[in-house]
Write an enzyme that holds these catalytic residues in place. Structure first.
Site, PDB file in Angstrom:
ATOM      1  N   LEU A  34       0.826  -1.210   0.000  1.00  0.00           N
ATOM      2  CA  LEU A  34       0.000   0.000   0.000  1.00  0.00           C
ATOM      3  C   LEU A  34       0.860   1.261   0.000  1.00  0.00           C
ATOM      4  CD1 LEU A  34      -2.609  -1.077   2.700  1.00  0.00           C
ATOM      5  CD2 LEU A  34      -3.042  -0.820   0.233  1.00  0.00           C
ATOM      6  N   GLY A  36       2.440   4.325   1.481  1.00  0.00           N
ATOM      7  CA  GLY A  36       2.821   4.579   2.861  1.00  0.00           C
ATOM      8  C   GLY A  36       3.317   3.354   3.604  1.00  0.00           C
ATOM      9  N   SER A  37       3.418   2.226   2.919  1.00  0.00           N
ATOM     10  CA  SER A  37       3.853   0.989   3.587  1.00  0.00           C
ATOM     11  C   SER A  37       5.347   0.992   3.886  1.00  0.00           C
ATOM     12  CB  SER A  37       3.494  -0.240   2.740  1.00  0.00           C
ATOM     13  OG  SER A  37       4.155  -0.197   1.487  1.00  0.00           O
ATOM     14  N   GLY A  38       6.111   1.797   3.148  1.00  0.00           N
ATOM     15  CA  GLY A  38       7.556   1.857   3.358  1.00  0.00           C
ATOM     16  C   GLY A  38       8.369   1.345   2.189  1.00  0.00           C
ATOM     17  N   LYS A  39       7.716   1.085   1.070  1.00  0.00           N
ATOM     18  CA  LYS A  39       8.405   0.534  -0.108  1.00  0.00           C
ATOM     19  C   LYS A  39       9.597   1.382  -0.532  1.00  0.00           C
ATOM     20  CE  LYS A  39       4.793   0.838  -2.705  1.00  0.00           C
ATOM     21  NZ  LYS A  39       3.960   1.508  -1.697  1.00  0.00           N
ATOM     22  N   SER A 107       1.532  -1.380  -7.477  1.00  0.00           N
ATOM     23  CA  SER A 107       1.135  -2.488  -8.366  1.00  0.00           C
ATOM     24  C   SER A 107       0.069  -3.346  -7.687  1.00  0.00           C
ATOM     25  CB  SER A 107       2.357  -3.304  -8.798  1.00  0.00           C
ATOM     26  OG  SER A 107       3.198  -3.628  -7.731  1.00  0.00           O
TER      27      SER A 107
END
Length: 194
Positions: A34, A36-39, A107
């Protein structure tokens, strides 16, 4: 193939030569999750750590790619699919130069990520799920996108009014709720055996 296209692949430095010079295989590490997940943050930390070890690595990030290569695309499901397809083709080119390509893209569908695996090739594709609860993503939301999506100002926002399909069997599932960025990055580097 069109009559006016004449690839020169056979005259270029070959992948095996590049990987031997780099001291490691190339590949595509596809970080999905998502907003804001930290990707992006994890990808940047992994790139820095790999660089310090002499590993040829490069980040392709959603915001940066949309600012240039894919500036003409919106956020409909079809545009997201085209964004993903273009990035997969670029990532494949990088991987063929022996680079480890860290791609940080929402994605949102399994179909999109399977398309990436098909383009890149199964041997070069590593799907990494940045597994972060949506509540935590909203807390981290420095851009204010979740608030805008919940207020109806942004349409087709993944996790709010557009679905996200978590990977079924990723190469790695990084649960970020109880990890620092450094710990998450180290987890990925350890999984890569680098």
């Amino acid at each position: 193939m069109a009559d006016n296209i004449h690839p020169i692949h056979d005259r270029l430095v070959q992948r095996q030569e590049r990987e031997a010079a780099n001291g490691h295989r190339g590949g595509v590490i596809w970080l999905t999750g998502l907003s804001g997940s930290g990707k992006s943050t994890i990808a940047a930390e992994v790139e820095r750590k790999l660089f310090e070890r002499g590993v040829f690595a490069r980040v392709l990030d959603g915001d940066n790619v949309r600012d240039g290569l894919n500036a003409n695309l919106g956020f409909s499901l079809e545009d997201r699919k085209e964004n993903t397809r273009r990035v997969a083709e670029v990532a494949k080119l990088f991987a063929e130069t022996g680079a480890l390509v860290l791609c940080s893209f929402v994605s949102p569908t399994r179909e999109m990520r399977q398309m990436v695996a098909d383009i890149v090739g199964q041997d070069d594709f590593m799907e990494v799920f940045i597994n972060t609860p949506i509540e935590l993503c909203e807390q981290r939301d420095v851009k204010g996108l979740y608030a805008k999506a919940r207020a109806g100002e942004i349409k087709n926002f993944t996790g709010i009014d557009s679905p996200y399909e978590a990977p079924d069997a990723p190469f790695l599932d990084i649960k970020t709720a109880d990890l620092s960025i450094e710990q998450a990055a180290d987890q990925l580097i350890e999984a890569l055996s680098l």
